[in-house]
Design an enzyme around this catalytic site. Structure first.
Site, PDB file in Angstrom:
ATOM      1  N   CYS A 257       0.203   2.743  -0.198  1.00  0.00           N
ATOM      2  CA  CYS A 257      -1.025   2.919  -0.976  1.00  0.00           C
ATOM      3  C   CYS A 257      -0.829   2.871  -2.491  1.00  0.00           C
ATOM      4  O   CYS A 257      -1.292   1.950  -3.143  1.00  0.00           O
ATOM      5  CB  CYS A 257      -1.685   4.233  -0.593  1.00  0.00           C
ATOM      6  SG  CYS A 257      -2.175   4.251   1.135  1.00  0.00           S
TER       7      CYS A 257
HETATM    8  N1  LIG Z   1      -0.620   4.795   5.487  1.00  0.00           N
HETATM    9  C1  LIG Z   1      -1.398   5.540   4.759  1.00  0.00           C
HETATM   10  O1  LIG Z   1      -1.038   6.642   4.369  1.00  0.00           O
HETATM   11  C2  LIG Z   1      -2.799   5.098   4.361  1.00  0.00           C
HETATM   12  C3  LIG Z   1      -3.687   6.049   3.857  1.00  0.00           C
HETATM   13  C4  LIG Z   1      -4.977   5.676   3.509  1.00  0.00           C
HETATM   14  C5  LIG Z   1      -5.360   4.337   3.650  1.00  0.00           C
HETATM   15  N2  LIG Z   1      -4.479   3.415   4.138  1.00  0.00           N
HETATM   16  C6  LIG Z   1      -4.960   2.050   4.292  1.00  0.00           C
HETATM   17  O2  LIG Z   1      -5.179   1.785   5.666  1.00  0.00           O
HETATM   18  C7  LIG Z   1      -4.859   0.434   5.976  1.00  0.00           C
HETATM   19  C8  LIG Z   1      -3.844   0.370   7.115  1.00  0.00           C
HETATM   20  O3  LIG Z   1      -2.639   0.964   6.665  1.00  0.00           O
HETATM   21  P1  LIG Z   1      -1.525   1.500   7.663  1.00  0.00           P
HETATM   22  O4  LIG Z   1      -0.603   2.338   6.854  1.00  0.00           O
HETATM   23  O5  LIG Z   1      -2.155   2.081   8.870  1.00  0.00           O
HETATM   24  O6  LIG Z   1      -0.802   0.129   8.074  1.00  0.00           O
HETATM   25  P2  LIG Z   1       0.170  -0.115   9.338  1.00  0.00           P
HETATM   26  O7  LIG Z   1       0.986  -1.314   8.996  1.00  0.00           O
HETATM   27  O8  LIG Z   1       0.847   1.139   9.724  1.00  0.00           O
HETATM   28  O9  LIG Z   1      -0.828  -0.476  10.521  1.00  0.00           O
HETATM   29  C9  LIG Z   1      -1.604  -1.606  10.560  1.00  0.00           C
HETATM   30  C10 LIG Z   1      -1.534  -2.197  11.957  1.00  0.00           C
HETATM   31  O10 LIG Z   1      -2.405  -3.315  11.984  1.00  0.00           O
HETATM   32  C11 LIG Z   1      -1.818  -4.302  12.835  1.00  0.00           C
HETATM   33  N3  LIG Z   1      -2.457  -5.585  12.503  1.00  0.00           N
HETATM   34  C12 LIG Z   1      -2.234  -6.406  11.455  1.00  0.00           C
HETATM   35  N4  LIG Z   1      -3.064  -7.468  11.499  1.00  0.00           N
HETATM   36  C13 LIG Z   1      -3.833  -7.307  12.594  1.00  0.00           C
HETATM   37  C14 LIG Z   1      -4.892  -8.055  13.178  1.00  0.00           C
HETATM   38  N5  LIG Z   1      -5.341  -9.183  12.599  1.00  0.00           N
HETATM   39  N6  LIG Z   1      -5.445  -7.614  14.330  1.00  0.00           N
HETATM   40  C15 LIG Z   1      -5.000  -6.477  14.921  1.00  0.00           C
HETATM   41  N7  LIG Z   1      -4.011  -5.722  14.393  1.00  0.00           N
HETATM   42  C16 LIG Z   1      -3.448  -6.123  13.261  1.00  0.00           C
HETATM   43  C17 LIG Z   1      -0.344  -4.205  12.540  1.00  0.00           C
HETATM   44  O11 LIG Z   1       0.422  -4.715  13.615  1.00  0.00           O
HETATM   45  C18 LIG Z   1      -0.171  -2.693  12.369  1.00  0.00           C
HETATM   46  O12 LIG Z   1       0.197  -2.058  13.583  1.00  0.00           O
HETATM   47  C19 LIG Z   1      -4.401  -0.196   4.680  1.00  0.00           C
HETATM   48  O13 LIG Z   1      -5.473  -0.821   4.051  1.00  0.00           O
HETATM   49  C20 LIG Z   1      -3.960   0.992   3.850  1.00  0.00           C
HETATM   50  O14 LIG Z   1      -4.057   0.754   2.470  1.00  0.00           O
HETATM   51  C21 LIG Z   1      -3.200   3.775   4.508  1.00  0.00           C
END
Ligand SMILES: NC(=O)c1ccc[n+]([C@@H]2O[C@H](COP(=O)([O-])OP(=O)(O)OC[C@H]3O[C@@H](n4cnc5c(N)ncnc54)[C@H](O)[C@@H]3O)[C@@H](O)[C@H]2O)c1
Length: 415
Positions: A257
């Site tokens: 993030c």
């Molecule tokens: N990790 C955090 O602490 C956090 C906190 C707040 C917001 N976010 C936001 O949330 C979003 C996700 O982050 P995250 O940390 O969960 O990422 P992550 O990489 O842990 O998870 C995302 C998942 O999406 C899957 N994916 C990718 N493309 C795909 C598609 N086209 N169809 C289906 N699945 C697909 C990936 O395989 C992965 O498992 C981002 O925008 C991030 O900025 C993250």
């Protein structure tokens, strides 16, 4: 209700678990077939969701790689990654791919919510047209909203239920549908008037942290020069009961993030001939922090009569934050690269990261390494490690996290 979650990662999986724990049926769609297989076999890849918690859900939560299942969901929540390209521009490929796949199965009356962090305008300008390729109109045939995720991996004092959820729909009806959805898992849902306001709310929260971390990082560099203890200053300032919020310096900003999200806004702002100077300046200072830390490693070894070249440097903690194994944008990786460039021999110990295959490293046993290393560097302060013992047993210790505050020892140096 049946809820579809697209992207079952750090954000999507805990969200899916929350809906399943509230009694709903959850289907998690993920592009990573291995993740899906492991989840269906009961193994969680996210620290905050234990495998026992998954087991307790029985068949209320399933993972899949097939989009067809989304057609029977009441709501579909998108939680895919939103990274930056090589040139630090927003990379919405995952969101676009997910939206195209959803558009092929979208049904009238379904609610689609985007949770991925992104710039204001993404839901309306980028997501909506792709979903409408289904032939259905947003706000009329189906509902569309943005609701930022506020999850903080590793945190236990605030949960999805106790953290207010911000929601902004395309129309009043869209907002109402999204509010209804999140009331199932959150005690408080905060409505804003548009998806853009909700998108910018998330960015404000992250930019606020990035700017304040940059401020204390810059002060830490000044304190280093002036011979003042930054930790003592922060502890003292934090006694003010109003008008001050504690932020701590460190080896640099990591995670998916903070190093990434502010640039989503900076990039969008350029379309409006606007330069977001706070964001750029904070990014510059925070990006420089691992370089400063490696300089500090050099100086600490030098003061002990040792060159970096050939010295064995033990990094304690390599993930980007305490208590989790997430390596995304972890400053430890930059520190390893830079210190190796100077000829240091690197070892690391991290209870959450078993190996770093790309760097040819595996987490070493602490006892053995503390005695072997010329310098132990506290990069990420995992709670499992006894830092008083580290200071007692290592020949030389450099603490970038302030966890040795209160210990005075000749072999100890703090940021
Ligand atoms: N990790 C955090 O602490 C956090 C906190 C707040 C917001 N976010 C936001 O949330 C979003 C996700 O982050 P995250 O940390 O969960 O990422 P992550 O990489 O842990 O998870 C995302 C998942 O999406 C899957 N994916 C990718 N493309 C795909 C598609 N086209 N169809 C289906 N699945 C697909 C990936 O395989 C992965 O498992 C981002 O925008 C991030 O900025 C993250």
């Amino acid at each position: 209700m049946k809820v579809g979650v697209v992207g079952f990662g750090y954000v999507g999986l805990p969200l899916g678990v929350a809906f399943a724990e509230a009694g709903h049926e959850v289907v998690g769609l993920d592009a990573d077939a291995r993740k899906v297989e492991r989840l269906n076999a009961g193994t969680s890849h996210v620290e905050d969701v234990t495998s026992e918690r998954l087991a307790a859900l029985g068949d209320r939560l399933r993972a899949t790689t097939s989009h067809e299942e989304l057609a029977s969901c009441h709501a579909i929540v998108i939680c895919v990654p939103t990274p930056l390209t090589e040139s630090r521009e927003p990379d919405l490929t995952h969101m676009i791919d997910a939206a195209s796949a959803i558009s092929r199965v979208l049904q009238p009356e379904q609610l689609v919510v985007l949770e991925s962090t992104t710039y204001p305008g993404s839901t309306r300008e980028r997501l909506k047209p792709i979903l409408e390729e289904s032939g259905l109109a947003a706000g009329r045939d189906f509902h569309l909203a943005y609701s930022p995720e506020r999850i903080d991996p590793g945190r236990t004092d605030h949960t999805i239920r106790t953290t207010p959820k911000v929601v902004g729909g395309l129309t009043e009806r869209c907002t109402a549908r999204a509010v209804e959805l999140y009331r199932e898992i959150c005690d408080e849902v905060v409505e804003v008037s548009t998806p853009e306001a909700a998108e910018l709310t998330k960015l404000l929260e992250n930019i606020f942290r990035s700017v304040n971390i940059a401020l204390v990082n810059e002060l830490a560099m000044l304190c280093d020069r002036m011979g003042i203890d930054i930790w003592e200053v922060i502890d003292a300032a934090a006694t003010k009961p109003f008008g001050f919020m504690r932020f701590e310096p460190g080896p640099g900003m990591g995670g998916h993030c903070l190093p990434v999200d502010p640039f989503y806004l900076a990039s969008k702002a350029r379309e409006f001939d606007f330069v977001t100077e706070f964001i750029e300046l904070a990014g510059k200072i925070n990006l420089n922090q691992p370089y400063f830390c490696v300089q500090k490693i050099e100086r600490t070894l030098n003061a002990a009569g040792k060159p970096v070249k050939g010295s064995r440097v033990l990094l304690l903690g390599v993930s980007y934050k305490a208590g989790v194994g997430d390596l995304r944008e972890a400053p430890a990786l930059k520190i390893i690269e830079l210190a190796r460039g100077l000829g240091a021999e690197i070892a690391y110990h991290d209870p959450h990261v078993a190996e770093l295959p790309e760097l040819g490293l595996a987490s070493a046993p602490l006892d053995e390494e503390l005695r072997r290393a010329d310098l132990a560097v506290i990069v990420t302060a995992h709670p499992e490690v006894d830092y008083a013992r580290v200071v007692a047993e290592a020949p030389l210790v450099l603490d970038f996290r302030g966890v040795t505050r209160g210990i005075e020892a000749a072999n100890l140096v703090r940021l």
